[in-house]
Design a protein around this motif. Structure first.
Motif: not given
Length: 121
Positions: A1-9, A62-67, A90-92, A94-101
Motif C-alpha cells: 500500500m502506498t503512503t502519500w506525502i502531500t506537500i503544499c507548494d 494512506a488508504a484505510g489509515k489515520l491521516c 506511518h507506512a509500517e 497497520e493503523s497509521g498511528q505511530v507511538p510518540y517514542r
C-alpha cells in the motif's frame, strides 16, 4: 500500500520575501522531500492545504489509515528528512498511528490535525 506525502507548494512562512529563484517556501520544502523519499512512500504537490498560519504544510495519508497534517516546518533538509522518516513509520503501521517514542525529533511539535480513515462503506 502506498503512503502519500502531500506537500503544499504555495506555502509561504511569515515574513516570506521572494528570493532570486522565486520559489515559495513550500516549493523549496517539496524539492527537499522529493530528494529523499523512497518507496513505498510517494509525493505529490498541491496548491494550498489551507493551513496558511501553519506553513510549511504536508499531509501524510494512506488508504484505510489515520491521516495527519503537519505544519510549521522550515524549508530545510533536516525537516524534509524528519517528514520522510515519520511517513515511513506511518507506512509500517497497520493503523497509521505511530507511538510518540518512535517519532523523529524533527516532527515533534509539528502535528496540526489527525483524521480518521474514510469508511469503506
Amino acid at each position: 500500500m502506498t503512503t502519500w506525502i502531500t506537500i503544499c507548494d504555495t506555502c509561504k512562512r511569515e515574513g516570506w520575501e521572494p528570493g532570486a529563484d522565486g520559489r515559495t517556501d513550500g516549493e523549496a520544502l517539496a524539492e527537499q522531500v522529493e530528494a529523499v523519499v523512497r518507496p513505498p512512500l510517494r509525493t505529490r504537490r498541491v496548491s494550498c492545504l489551507m493551513g496558511c498560519s501553519h506553513g510549511c504544510n504536508v499531509a501524510v495519508q494512506a488508504a484505510g489509515k489515520l491521516c495527519y497534517t503537519l505544519g510549521r516546518f522550515e524549508p530545510a533538509e533536516e525537516a524534509a528528512q524528519a517528514i520522510v522518516d515519520w511517513a515511513a513509520l506511518h507506512a509500517e503501521s497497520e493503523s497509521g498511528q505511530v507511538p510518540y517514542r518512535q517519532w523523529p525529533q524533527g516532527v515533534k511539535g509539528h502535528f496540526v490535525t489527525r483524521h480518521p480513515p474514510l469508511p469503506e462503506e
